[in-house]
Motif scaffolding. Structure first.
Motif, mmCIF file in Angstrom:
data_model
loop_
_atom_site.group_PDB
_atom_site.id
_atom_site.type_symbol
_atom_site.label_atom_id
_atom_site.label_comp_id
_atom_site.label_asym_id
_atom_site.label_seq_id
_atom_site.Cartn_x
_atom_site.Cartn_y
_atom_site.Cartn_z
ATOM 1 N N ASN A 133 1.225 -1.308 0.249
ATOM 2 C CA ASN A 133 -0.291 0.339 0.080
ATOM 3 C C ASN A 133 0.733 1.052 -0.471
ATOM 4 N N ASN A 252 -2.903 4.703 -1.877
ATOM 5 C CA ASN A 252 -4.203 5.101 -2.375
ATOM 6 C C ASN A 252 -3.950 5.926 -3.530
ATOM 7 N N SER A 266 -6.508 0.890 -1.634
ATOM 8 C CA SER A 266 -5.351 0.750 -1.185
ATOM 9 C C SER A 266 -4.307 0.497 -2.380
#
Length: 280
Positions: A133, A252, A266
């Protein structure tokens, strides 16, 4: 069969071979034409005019016999309207005409080739933006751009043949600072994910709007004329969310929710892949 235009109130009433009568108000002469050529007869032959009409016709045969390429090269787009579609030669996927001349005269190296911007009707599959992420490197440096998008590019190249896909210059973000895109550059490109501005006409979650908008100056005509086409299905016929290329935060990227709403996910999530590309 000869019909008046007023008789053709529903698409199901009209056949391509039906003849309609048109009166030239300038000289009072009546012309008889087939319904299949009606739009071509009354609409100016230009990208600007055809960008304002949704039709939804299958133009596959016209593409593969070279007719469309001739019309595109001439800049007339005679038999090409928004929503028309081409079935891929190898994958049998349905690709939709989303805009005409969207990138004409754009780029640090000017795009001077008339073109049609296409998007797949459904997601082509799923992939991650990055393995973890993070949004480091922004879109250009993402695993999606450098690796995971490649198989989908190959499908498109096989369906349309490389010589029909237009290589052009596009702005891609390439750095992130404090969860926002902080740099961009011009890149030669062919197939890329769409941005929020292409889908919605504005930025929504993109964390640094100037960098994210880049060369994507307006909403695609397809989504303007028929907003429900923003929503897509997967191959199982279920609504599915898909990635956009805007950086939202340090973890994100932006996306389109399965209900059509602006969203984000994510970077390591497996989202739908619905790229855009130019043909000529």
């Amino acid at each position: 069969m000869i019909k008046k235009i007023s008789d053709l109130t529903e698409a199901t009433d009209a056949k391509e071979t039906d003849i309609v009568c048109m009166v030239d108000l300038g000289n009072g002469e009546t012309k008889k034409i087939t319904f299949g050529t009606l739009l071509k007869s009354i609409i100016p032959k230009s990208a600007a005019a055809h960008n304002g009409i949704y039709r939804g016709k299958n133009i596959t045969s016209l593409f593969y016999d070279g007719t469309l390429s001739e019309q595109i090269a001439a800049g007339t787009f005679d038999d090409i309207f928004i929503g028309d579609y081409i079935i891929g030669k190898v994958s049998n996927r349905k690709y939709i005409v989303a805009d005409l001349n969207y990138r004409l005269h754009c780029g640090d190296i000017e795009c001077t080739t008339p073109h049609v911007l296409m998007v797949p009707e459904r997601i082509m599959g799923t992939a991650k933006m990055n393995d973890t992420n993070i949004t480091t490197g922004a879109y250009e440096g993402s695993k999606m751009h450098t690796e995971y998008l490649i198989p989908f590019k190959t499908i498109i190249q096989n369906d349309f043949e490389t010589n029909h896909i237009l290589s052009h210059q596009d702005v891609l973000t390439n750095a992130v600072t404090d969860g926002k895109s902080s740099a961009w550059a011009w890149y030669e490109t062919t197939v890329e994910l769409m941005s929020e501005s292409m889908v919605y006409g504005h930025n929504a979650w993109g964390a640094h709007h100037g960098y994210e908008t880049g060369n994507n100056k307006s909403q695609l005509s397809l989504f303007k004329l028929k907003p429900e086409t923003i929503i897509v299905l997967n191959d199982a016929g279920q609504r599915y969310w898909y990635w956009l290329r805007d950086v939202v935060s340090s973890s994100n990227f932006a996306g389109v929710g399965n209900g059509g709403y602006a969203s984000s996910g994510s970077a390591s999530d497996s989202g739908g892949v619905r790229p855009a590309f130019l043909i000529h």
